[in-house]
Design an enzyme around this catalytic site. Structure first.
Site, short mmCIF file in Angstrom:
data_model
loop_
_atom_site.label_atom_id
_atom_site.label_comp_id
_atom_site.label_asym_id
_atom_site.label_seq_id
_atom_site.Cartn_x
_atom_site.Cartn_y
_atom_site.Cartn_z
N HIS A 180 -1.40 -2.39 -0.36
CA HIS A 180 -0.93 -3.64 -0.97
C HIS A 180 -0.38 -4.54 0.12
O HIS A 180 -0.28 -4.13 1.28
CB HIS A 180 0.11 -3.32 -2.05
CG HIS A 180 1.30 -2.61 -1.50
ND1 HIS A 180 1.43 -1.25 -1.51
CD2 HIS A 180 2.41 -3.08 -0.87
CE1 HIS A 180 2.56 -0.91 -0.93
NE2 HIS A 180 3.18 -2.00 -0.53
N THR A 227 9.98 0.02 -0.09
CA THR A 227 10.66 -1.28 0.01
C THR A 227 10.81 -1.94 -1.36
O THR A 227 11.22 -3.09 -1.44
CB THR A 227 9.91 -2.23 0.96
OG1 THR A 227 8.63 -2.52 0.39
CG2 THR A 227 9.76 -1.63 2.34
N THR A 228 10.46 -1.21 -2.40
CA THR A 228 10.65 -1.70 -3.78
C THR A 228 11.39 -0.62 -4.56
O THR A 228 11.36 0.55 -4.17
CB THR A 228 9.28 -1.96 -4.46
OG1 THR A 228 8.49 -0.77 -4.40
CG2 THR A 228 8.53 -3.10 -3.78
N HIS A 270 0.50 -2.63 3.62
CA HIS A 270 1.05 -1.27 3.55
C HIS A 270 -0.01 -0.33 2.98
O HIS A 270 -0.41 -0.50 1.82
CB HIS A 270 2.30 -1.23 2.66
CG HIS A 270 3.49 -1.88 3.29
ND1 HIS A 270 4.58 -2.27 2.56
CD2 HIS A 270 3.75 -2.17 4.58
CE1 HIS A 270 5.48 -2.80 3.40
NE2 HIS A 270 4.99 -2.76 4.62
N HIS A 313 2.34 -7.83 1.56
CA HIS A 313 3.59 -8.59 1.48
C HIS A 313 3.45 -9.86 2.31
O HIS A 313 2.96 -9.82 3.44
CB HIS A 313 4.76 -7.77 2.04
CG HIS A 313 5.01 -6.51 1.29
ND1 HIS A 313 5.89 -6.44 0.22
CD2 HIS A 313 4.51 -5.26 1.42
CE1 HIS A 313 5.91 -5.20 -0.25
NE2 HIS A 313 5.09 -4.46 0.46
N HIS A 336 4.29 -8.17 -8.52
CA HIS A 336 5.09 -7.90 -7.33
C HIS A 336 4.23 -7.96 -6.07
O HIS A 336 4.71 -8.31 -5.00
CB HIS A 336 5.72 -6.51 -7.40
CG HIS A 336 6.63 -6.30 -8.56
ND1 HIS A 336 7.75 -7.09 -8.77
CD2 HIS A 336 6.60 -5.42 -9.59
CE1 HIS A 336 8.36 -6.67 -9.87
NE2 HIS A 336 7.68 -5.68 -10.38
ZN LIG Z 1 4.87 -2.43 0.51
#
Ligand SMILES: [Zn+2]
Length: 243
Positions: free
Chosen positions: A108, A194-195, A127, A110, A83
């Site tokens: 992590h 957001t996940t 993030h 995005h 992810h």
């Molecule tokens: Zn994130």
């Protein structure tokens, strides 16, 4: 207490590892439109009213002072969990907000960015997920634009594991400062993970200013992730953004 926190946050933030977690993705049947239907535990993705990411517009001017961050070396392990590329951190980095100390647990990436600023999307968003002792979560987000190479990404990108879900140790100590802009003024609002499970009640701090990474570094991220990993924008539903 710390151990308890570590365990619960681990469960929350790295839930993709858990075998019992339903499969979710960024496209197809397991994609963002269906997250809320994949599992009862993901229901908030569909029913939540304060979801992330958002398009940051019309902030209320509260004259917030710049954030005070104490930068250290904070990388322990790096994993490509399918992810995102996720780095687990030591207990060295923290900041104060609302008279509470938030400790960096993991960060992590995005691509492209999840949040937008006045409609503008960025090629990469980092993030930095922090937790307080009683389990409150604050996410510091930083937008990247392409330009000069970012020296703090180099030790990570050099160690990218080839296989998914294989953790590699970051054996080199490096400072996180180049991952943050010089000017630490920010937008603040309430939002969610957001996940899945899209848990709400998170404090979001999005830096107003950007940092850079090189085109080559961005390409390395994209190749490792194999697909975009940004959740679509969510409605504001009356939330106030302050700056
Ligand atoms: Zn994130």
């Amino acid at each position: 207490m710390k151990r308890l926190l570590t365990v619960s946050l681990f469960a929350l933030s790295v839930s993709a590892f858990a075998e019992s977690t339903p499969h979710w993705a960024y496209e197809g049947k397991g994609g963002p439109d269906n997250w809320g239907k994949l599992s009862d535990t993901f229901a908030t993705c569909k029913t939540g009213k304060y979801q992330s990411p958002i398009d940051i517009r019309h902030p209320f001017d509260a004259t917030l002072p710049p954030l005070t961050l104490d930068f250290h070396t904070a990388a322990e392990k790096l994993v490509n969990n399918g992810h995102t590329l996720l780095v687990t951190a030591g207990d060295e980095d923290e900041f104060r907000l609302d008279d509470t100390t938030f400790i960096l647990r993991q960060y992590h990436f995005h691509t492209p960015s999840e949040n937008r600023i006045n409609g503008k999307s960025f090629p990469l968003e980092a993030h930095f997920v922090h937790a307080s002792e009683n389990g409150d979560i604050a996410v510091l987000a930083v937008m990247f634009e392409t330009g000069p190479e970012n020296s703090a990404l180099t030790p990570l990108l050099e160690r990218l594991p080839k296989e998914k879900n294989r953790e590699v140790s970051i054996d080199k100590r490096f400072n996180l400062r180049p991952l943050f802009p010089d000017d630490l003024h920010y937008y603040r609002f309430s939002g969610s993970l957001t996940t899945p499970p899209c848990t709400e009640g998170l404090r979001w701090i999005v830096m107003k200013n950007t940092v850079t990474l090189s085109e080559k570094q961005l390409e390395t991220f994209k190749q490792a992730l194999e697909h975009s990993n940004n959740r679509p924008l969510q409605p504001l539903n009356g939330r106030v953004i302050v700056q």
